[in-house]
Scaffold this motif. Sequence first.
Motif, PDB file in Angstrom:
ATOM      1  N   GLU A 112       0.850  -1.177   0.000  1.00 49.07           N
ATOM      2  CA  GLU A 112       0.000   0.000   0.000  1.00 49.07           C
ATOM      3  C   GLU A 112       0.889   1.232   0.000  1.00 49.07           C
ATOM      4  OE1 GLU A 112      -2.707  -0.097   3.252  1.00 49.07           O
ATOM      5  OE2 GLU A 112      -3.994  -1.611   2.344  1.00 49.07           O
ATOM      6  N   THR A 113       0.362   2.333  -0.539  1.00 46.34           N
ATOM      7  CA  THR A 113       1.169   3.549  -0.652  1.00 46.34           C
ATOM      8  C   THR A 113       0.384   4.757  -0.183  1.00 46.34           C
ATOM      9  OG1 THR A 113       0.458   4.116  -2.912  1.00 46.34           O
ATOM     10  CG2 THR A 113       2.295   2.565  -2.690  1.00 46.34           C
ATOM     11  N   PHE A 114       1.132   5.808   0.111  1.00 44.47           N
ATOM     12  CA  PHE A 114       0.531   7.095   0.462  1.00 44.47           C
ATOM     13  C   PHE A 114      -0.377   7.578  -0.657  1.00 44.47           C
ATOM     14  CE2 PHE A 114       0.981  11.666  -0.375  1.00 44.47           C
ATOM     15  CZ  PHE A 114       0.364  12.195   0.751  1.00 44.47           C
ATOM     16  N   ASN A 115       0.051   7.393  -1.905  1.00 42.94           N
ATOM     17  CA  ASN A 115      -0.744   7.883  -3.031  1.00 42.94           C
ATOM     18  C   ASN A 115      -2.083   7.160  -3.124  1.00 42.94           C
ATOM     19  OD1 ASN A 115      -1.313   7.894  -6.287  1.00 42.94           O
ATOM     20  ND2 ASN A 115      -0.289   9.749  -5.569  1.00 42.94           N
ATOM     21  N   GLN A 116      -2.099   5.882  -2.786  1.00 43.46           N
ATOM     22  CA  GLN A 116      -3.343   5.119  -2.860  1.00 43.46           C
ATOM     23  C   GLN A 116      -4.342   5.547  -1.792  1.00 43.46           C
ATOM     24  OE1 GLN A 116      -1.884   1.117  -2.578  1.00 43.46           O
ATOM     25  NE2 GLN A 116      -1.069   1.087  -4.657  1.00 43.46           N
ATOM     26  N   GLU A 117      -3.866   6.187  -0.721  1.00 44.84           N
ATOM     27  CA  GLU A 117      -4.769   6.642   0.330  1.00 44.84           C
ATOM     28  C   GLU A 117      -5.374   8.003   0.016  1.00 44.84           C
ATOM     29  OE1 GLU A 117      -2.872   6.421   4.153  1.00 44.84           O
ATOM     30  OE2 GLU A 117      -3.510   4.326   4.358  1.00 44.84           O
ATOM     31  N   LEU A 118      -4.860   8.679  -1.019  1.00 45.74           N
ATOM     32  CA  LEU A 118      -5.448   9.957  -1.408  1.00 45.74           C
ATOM     33  C   LEU A 118      -6.831   9.726  -1.996  1.00 45.74           C
ATOM     34  CD1 LEU A 118      -2.364  11.657  -3.111  1.00 45.74           C
ATOM     35  CD2 LEU A 118      -3.206  12.001  -0.779  1.00 45.74           C
ATOM     36  N   GLU A 119      -7.705  10.675  -1.805  1.00 45.00           N
ATOM     37  CA  GLU A 119      -9.076  10.548  -2.294  1.00 45.00           C
ATOM     38  C   GLU A 119      -9.239  11.302  -3.607  1.00 45.00           C
ATOM     39  OE1 GLU A 119     -13.683  11.385  -0.797  1.00 45.00           O
ATOM     40  OE2 GLU A 119     -11.966  11.670   0.552  1.00 45.00           O
ATOM     41  N   ILE A 120      -9.658  10.584  -4.637  1.00 46.29           N
ATOM     42  CA  ILE A 120      -9.929  11.230  -5.916  1.00 46.29           C
ATOM     43  C   ILE A 120     -11.226  12.027  -5.780  1.00 46.29           C
ATOM     44  CG2 ILE A 120     -10.610  10.821  -8.313  1.00 46.29           C
ATOM     45  CD1 ILE A 120      -8.658   8.629  -8.512  1.00 46.29           C
ATOM     46  N   PRO A 121     -11.235  13.300  -6.199  1.00 50.59           N
ATOM     47  CA  PRO A 121     -12.458  14.110  -6.086  1.00 50.59           C
ATOM     48  C   PRO A 121     -13.633  13.454  -6.805  1.00 50.59           C
ATOM     49  CG  PRO A 121     -10.575  15.482  -6.669  1.00 50.59           C
ATOM     50  CD  PRO A 121     -10.115  14.062  -6.774  1.00 50.59           C
ATOM     51  N   LEU A 122     -14.833  13.840  -6.402  1.00 45.21           N
ATOM     52  CA  LEU A 122     -16.034  13.279  -7.017  1.00 45.21           C
ATOM     53  C   LEU A 122     -16.081  13.585  -8.512  1.00 45.21           C
ATOM     54  CD1 LEU A 122     -18.671  14.137  -4.266  1.00 45.21           C
ATOM     55  CD2 LEU A 122     -17.623  11.919  -4.750  1.00 45.21           C
ATOM     56  N   VAL A 123     -15.516  14.734  -8.890  1.00 49.27           N
ATOM     57  CA  VAL A 123     -15.446  15.108 -10.307  1.00 49.27           C
ATOM     58  C   VAL A 123     -13.998  15.422 -10.645  1.00 49.27           C
ATOM     59  CG1 VAL A 123     -16.191  16.736 -12.073  1.00 49.27           C
ATOM     60  CG2 VAL A 123     -17.788  16.014 -10.303  1.00 49.27           C
ATOM     61  N   ILE A 124     -13.468  14.771 -11.675  1.00 51.76           N
ATOM     62  CA  ILE A 124     -12.097  15.023 -12.121  1.00 51.76           C
ATOM     63  C   ILE A 124     -12.153  16.049 -13.249  1.00 51.76           C
ATOM     64  CG2 ILE A 124     -10.029  14.011 -13.141  1.00 51.76           C
ATOM     65  CD1 ILE A 124     -10.813  11.353 -11.884  1.00 51.76           C
ATOM     66  N   GLN A 125     -11.540  17.217 -13.013  1.00 55.08           N
ATOM     67  CA  GLN A 125     -11.548  18.259 -14.028  1.00 55.08           C
ATOM     68  C   GLN A 125     -10.142  18.772 -14.352  1.00 55.08           C
ATOM     69  OE1 GLN A 125     -14.611  20.872 -12.104  1.00 55.08           O
ATOM     70  NE2 GLN A 125     -15.616  20.754 -14.095  1.00 55.08           N
TER      71      GLN A 125
END
Length: 471
Positions: free
Chosen positions: A161-174
Amino acid sequence: MSSFMRLSQLSLLIQETLQDSFAYKRFWVIAEVINHSFYRQKGFHYFDLVEREGGNFKNQTKIASGNANIITKLAAVAWSTGATRIKAFENETAQIFTNDIEVLAEVSVDYHPVYGLKLTLLDIDPRFTMGQQEQQRQATIERLLIENPDYVWRNSDGRLETFNQELEIPLVIQRIAIVSSRSAAGYEDFLHSLEDNPFHYKFTIDGFFTTVQGEQNAPALAATLEEVAEAAHQKGVDYDAVVIIRGGGSATDLLLFDMYEIAAAVAACPFPVVSGIGHQKNESITDMMAHTSLKTPTKVAEYIIQHNRTFEQELLTSQQSAIIYAQQMLAASKQELTQLRAAVLFQSQTLLYQHKQSLILWKNMFAQRPVQLISTKKNELFHTITTLRVHNRNFLKQHQSNIDNLIRLFRMASPENLLQRGFALIRHNNNFMSSGRGFKKGDLVDIIMADAEISTTVNSKKIPDGNPFDL
């Protein structure tokens, strides 16, 4: 002098000796490839096979510069048969046959009077190299775990597991940062898929261009990821996702994404990383570090569009649910209002009837009550009048007596009575004086008595001794 021979004779002797010893023999040897050259027109490979002190090191630092640590070196060639096997090796391992790779190769030993001793590559075992690659992958993963414990770790199940994988992708990617080669076909495919999406979603895309193939370019690609974070800081924005894409090219180019520098940069990236580097089989270490990994740049674009579409569908579903709920509430409220209306009408009629009966009762009571009240009040008024008359007579009698006493007192205290009793009034400048402090010698003074008024002049004034009435 001993007998002599020509050099060609010696060469033939060596050739015959070697042929007797090595003819029709094949040897599997482990060696490192250096000085490699490939003649594409003929399809032949020329290279040297070497062994170093302590073993060969494909992805380790050489223990000494130059060739100081080479303990064995033999020239080698791969003719048509060997070149065919090398091609199959490259396809299977995704590893280019080039310098600084360690291989397990089947060779024969040849000697030519002009070209000297040479090994001919007949076959090459891809399983050995794949095993070496996997060992290197595991070594890279262990290095990531040791040197980057805050960004890479194993969970309770042993999965990375990584720090990057724990980041939350916003509901909308713009807002998207793209790390790619400017001329890569995958980059164009990615942009085309995003811009021509059927839902007309709009995106803000910032390109960060670098070379995305060749293991030697790993530091540059890692630096580009750091450039993304720096650019975001300077602009005061957060990227919704960082996309690493690569399209076309040889499958061997994927080895770049097993390099430590890139994997570490991806794991520590402050924005969610989505990779689409064109692999069809094996997962690269970069894929393992990224938030989300997909096969191709087009798949990444589809993922982003679907991600946004999912949010839109959730909004539409919520909207539809709200509409249905509102309709249900309105219907329920309408039914409730209908029931309330009927209840209000019934209760109103009941209350009106009850109050009508009460009014009739009160009307009858009021018709009789005034006579009774008037009689009662008349008696009370007569009693009150009688009482007032008695009280008024007593009150007037009492106050008349008080007034008489006051008149008598006033008469006793009047100036005329005081003058009759021998007192006199002193007047100075038309003012009656009650004190001698305002007189001075020579003042004209009027003395008023009961039977006369005398005008005189003050000749002297003295302070009384305190007993003026001690006669």
